[in-house]
Design a protein around this motif. Structure first.
Motif, PDB file in Angstrom:
ATOM      1  N   ARG A  56      72.387  33.005 134.000  1.00 51.72           N
ATOM      2  CA  ARG A  56      73.655  33.814 134.567  1.00 51.72           C
ATOM      3  C   ARG A  56      73.966  33.395 136.489  1.00 51.72           C
ATOM      4  NH1 ARG A  56      73.405  39.252 132.363  1.00 51.72           N
ATOM      5  NH2 ARG A  56      75.761  40.223 133.281  1.00 51.72           N
ATOM      6  N   ARG A  74      71.083  47.418 128.943  1.00 53.62           N
ATOM      7  CA  ARG A  74      71.091  46.754 128.190  1.00 53.62           C
ATOM      8  C   ARG A  74      71.604  47.412 126.796  1.00 53.62           C
ATOM      9  NH1 ARG A  74      68.457  42.246 126.792  1.00 53.62           N
ATOM     10  NH2 ARG A  74      66.850  42.732 128.203  1.00 53.62           N
ATOM     11  N   LYS A 108      75.165  34.935 117.455  1.00 57.16           N
ATOM     12  CA  LYS A 108      74.056  33.446 117.646  1.00 57.16           C
ATOM     13  C   LYS A 108      72.610  33.469 116.581  1.00 57.16           C
ATOM     14  CE  LYS A 108      70.571  34.876 121.013  1.00 57.16           C
ATOM     15  NZ  LYS A 108      69.918  34.531 122.420  1.00 57.16           N
ATOM     16  N   ASP A 147      59.682  35.975 124.643  1.00 59.08           N
ATOM     17  CA  ASP A 147      59.195  36.049 125.787  1.00 59.08           C
ATOM     18  C   ASP A 147      58.308  36.832 126.476  1.00 59.08           C
ATOM     19  OD1 ASP A 147      61.244  34.638 126.038  1.00 59.08           O
ATOM     20  OD2 ASP A 147      63.344  36.563 126.438  1.00 59.08           O
TER      21      ASP A 147
HETATM   22  P1  ATP Z   1      67.346  38.828 126.769  1.00 61.61           P
HETATM   23  O1  ATP Z   1      67.498  39.584 127.630  1.00 61.61           O
HETATM   24  O2  ATP Z   1      68.186  39.465 125.608  1.00 61.61           O
HETATM   25  O3  ATP Z   1      66.271  37.747 126.959  1.00 61.61           O
HETATM   26  P2  ATP Z   1      68.585  36.645 127.449  1.00 61.61           P
HETATM   27  O4  ATP Z   1      68.382  36.224 128.451  1.00 61.61           O
HETATM   28  O5  ATP Z   1      68.128  35.440 125.969  1.00 61.61           O
HETATM   29  O6  ATP Z   1      68.606  37.567 126.752  1.00 61.61           O
HETATM   30  P3  ATP Z   1      71.014  36.901 125.818  1.00 61.61           P
HETATM   31  O7  ATP Z   1      70.590  38.516 125.966  1.00 61.61           O
HETATM   32  O8  ATP Z   1      70.525  36.210 124.371  1.00 61.61           O
HETATM   33  O9  ATP Z   1      69.933  36.220 126.707  1.00 61.61           O
HETATM   34  O10 ATP Z   1      72.532  36.862 125.967  1.00 61.61           O
HETATM   35  C1  ATP Z   1      72.665  37.139 127.298  1.00 61.61           C
HETATM   36  C2  ATP Z   1      72.736  36.491 128.353  1.00 61.61           C
HETATM   37  O11 ATP Z   1      74.029  35.842 127.638  1.00 61.61           O
HETATM   38  C3  ATP Z   1      73.791  36.599 129.901  1.00 61.61           C
HETATM   39  O12 ATP Z   1      72.649  37.490 130.453  1.00 61.61           O
HETATM   40  C4  ATP Z   1      74.344  35.836 130.547  1.00 61.61           C
HETATM   41  O13 ATP Z   1      73.227  35.042 130.826  1.00 61.61           O
HETATM   42  C5  ATP Z   1      74.625  34.819 128.925  1.00 61.61           C
HETATM   43  N1  ATP Z   1      76.074  34.770 128.574  1.00 61.61           N
HETATM   44  C6  ATP Z   1      76.539  33.594 128.576  1.00 61.61           C
HETATM   45  N2  ATP Z   1      78.477  34.150 127.950  1.00 61.61           N
HETATM   46  C7  ATP Z   1      78.611  34.845 128.697  1.00 61.61           C
HETATM   47  C8  ATP Z   1      79.135  36.194 128.335  1.00 61.61           C
HETATM   48  N3  ATP Z   1      80.997  35.710 127.936  1.00 61.61           N
HETATM   49  N4  ATP Z   1      78.884  37.211 128.679  1.00 61.61           N
HETATM   50  C9  ATP Z   1      77.823  37.543 128.477  1.00 61.61           C
HETATM   51  N5  ATP Z   1      77.098  37.189 129.365  1.00 61.61           N
HETATM   52  C10 ATP Z   1      76.995  35.576 129.010  1.00 61.61           C
END
Ligand code: ATP
Length: 568
Positions: free
Chosen positions: A261, A425, A433, A440
């Protein structure tokens, strides 16, 4: 000026309290007592922070530096300090004992009458700041001297909290939630106004000072500022995505990229980049800065997106590749950059002086498209994530499959009418997915390896987070799934975080590093303080884009455990 003594007294009182309401009252009393100028310092201190997380300033004081400073201030050898810590289990209690001992031995005629001026919280902050800014040759010495000064000028009780603060762990259980409520209570302002002000400023120190000085009206005027990062809006997995889409009627479907991100702040020609943890990563990504300068057509803007490492054909590479790029701390020469980067933008929070977070996603999207320019040739390096607004479940499934085929993680399903909610959130951003349950978890202990891996840390005790008690609760030990390179990297990362001494090759680690762990099953177990144990835990990757407080919680472990039971 507020004395550090008063701050330490508050900490001590809170340490004895178990109810959150009483803790909030004590924090509110402290905030009420402190002058406006010193409120940002007091507010961060009470949350165990010296600098606001968004500032990118790192205190960088390790345990060994602290032991040396305590040793110089007290005359006690480092070895004895280390062995004391092994008995007390805490740096604060150790500092208290050492300085009490020193006082006893020092009651001579002159020292009895020698009055130290009282330490103020500003003085403590300033000394920490000087220590944090010292770099290069002689910097260790500067750090030690400043800490030594603090220990020499403090009472034993103050030293207890100075030493804990130096490691940014006061152990009094005060987090953001308590401070938000305390600000509302101390200055008689509604909690939702405090919450909103926090969301846009990302700094409770600023919120507290504004509330004290100008009340509700001033808080409502606080806005987003360029170069002060906003917390990232987060997503969740939906237990029933079809029902959620039906509820939205139409959803905005976007590809979900598996990268890192990035929050982009641009004003004129200047570009600053922040990671998911809101660290300033601009210097590690000079190529991205150039791309943004060239293609973002706005006088000022804050954008949200995902950076992906790609190969020559623009195909995404593994997640770990992009994190390697983020980890570089210093300016990098263009030729030494490694994998090229592609930036996929999906949101905008600020444009040309206007805050956009309270506009619906579809409106923000128009602004985003209006200011990002990319030709076919550039679309490899920057683009606005494709978005389809639909309620057609078959079409959504088709887009999802296409995303997976193109090597992405899945899709995001967003509510087109939702605002940008910093740090939240919720149901407005859902992720779809393929399911592979991982957790984590935070490293809290480690053991040296043996044989060929004798010089490496070979096994890690991992823990989940309990947001109610702010403690880390152990769930297992991980030693498989790591390559030699990963072991080396983790050994380096962990060696500065060792706490206390070793007992039979096992030592405690300050909770800082988050690992993603796969597992076969969660079992109930008396062996760990969480009450759970992971069966066959396996290392997947280092999540250095996550803070330890963002690790999976004990509540989530409980949930996964009961879902498992349902499956059987
Ligand atoms: P968590 O905080 O639940 O562990 P994570 O960091 O593993 O989350 P996910 O919740 O799986 O990530 O997915 C969210 C992340 O996906 C966002 O933080 C961003 O980095 C990424 N992402 C990729 N494409 C997009 C999109 N189109 N819109 C929003 N987020 C996106």
């Amino acid at each position: 000026m507020t004395s550090f003594r008063e701050f330490a007294e508050t900490c001590q009182a809170i340490e004895k309290i178990s109810s959150t309401i009483d803790t909030t009252s004590r924090v509110a009393d402290l905030l009420r007592m402190v002058d406006v100028e010193e409120l940002p310092i007091a507010t961060h201190f009470i949350m165990s922070e010296v600098f606001p997380a968004w500032s990118g300033e790192q205190l960088g004081i390790g345990t060994s530096l602290l032991y040396v400073s305590l040793s110089r201030a007290s005359g006690m050898p480092v070895k004895s300090i280390e062995s004391l810590i092994r008995t007390t289990g805490d740096i604060g209690d150790t500092a208290l004992l050492i300085l009490k001992e020193k006082r006893k031995n020092q009651v001579t005629f002159s020292s009895f009458f020698e009055e130290h001026p009282e330490l103020s919280i500003t003085e403590v902050y300033n000394r920490f700041k000087v220590a944090s800014e010292a770099s290069g040759k002689g910097s260790q010495d500067i750090k030690i001297k400043n800490l030594q000064f603090l220990f020499n000028s403090s009472t034993p009780r103050e030293a207890k909290y100075i030493s804990r603060l130096a490691l940014e762990e006061l152990r009094i259980g005060v987090g953001e939630g308590v401070v938000r409520d305390a600000i509302a209570k101390a200055f008689s302002v509604p909690a939702d106004v405090v919450e909103h002000a926090f969301m846009v400023t990302n700094d409770l120190g600023i919120v507290a000072a504004t509330a004290k000085e100008g009340g509700v009206e001033a808080l409502e005027h606080l806005g987003i500022e360029i170069n002060r990062p906003i917390r990232m809006m987060l997503s969740q997995i939906s237990p029933d995505i079809v029902a959620d889409i039906k509820e939205m009627k139409e959803a905005a479907i976007e590809w979900k990229f598996d990268g890192a991100r990035v929050q982009v702040h641009k004003t004129g020609n200047s570009v600053t980049l922040f990671s998911r943890k809101l660290e300033n990563v601009t210097n590690s990504l000079p190529d991205l800065v150039e791309i943004i300068r060239k293609h973002v057509k706005a006088e000022s803007a804050i954008l949200d997106g995902e950076a992906v490492a790609v190969n020559e054909n623009g195909k995404p590479r593994a997640f770990q590749e992009i994190l390697k790029r983020f980890r570089r701390k210093y300016d990098v020469e263009e030729k030494a950059l490694g994998s090229p980067i592609q930036l996929n933008l999906f949101d905008i929070m600020y444009l040309n002086g206007k805050t956009l977070i309270d506009l619906p996603l579809i409106e923000r999207r128009k602004s985003l498209e209006s200011c990002v320019e990319s030709s076919v040739e550039d679309s490899k390096s920057i683009c606005v994530d494709k978005q389809v607004i639909t309620g057609d479940l078959e079409l959504i499934e088709k887009i999802y499959k296409e995303a997976l085929e193109a090597g992405h993680e899945g899709v995001m399903v967003k509510n087109p009418n939702s605002f940008y909610s910093p740090g939240k959130r919720g149901k407005n951003w859902l992720k779809k997915k393929p399911l592979m349950e991982t957790l984590d978890l935070v490293v809290v202990g480690a053991e040296w390896g043996f044989g060929r891996r004798a010089n490496l840390i070979g096994s890690y005790t991992v823990a989940c987070y309990d947001p109610e008690t702010l403690r880390y609760l152990q769930v297992g030990k991980v030693g498989t799934g790591l390559t030699d390179d990963q072991l080396k990297e983790l050994t380096e990362m962990l060696s500065g975080l060792m706490e206390g001494g070793e007992a039979g090759g096992v030592f405690a680690i300050r909770p800082k590093i988050v690992l993603e762990i796969a597992f076969e099953e969660i079992q109930k177990s008396p062996n760990y303080d969480s009450g759970f144990a992971l069966r066959f835990p396996r290392f997947i990757r280092i999540r250095d884009d996550k803070d330890p407080e963002e690790a999976d919680t004990i509540q989530r472990i409980g949930k996964v455990y009961s879902q498992q039971l349902k499956r059987l």
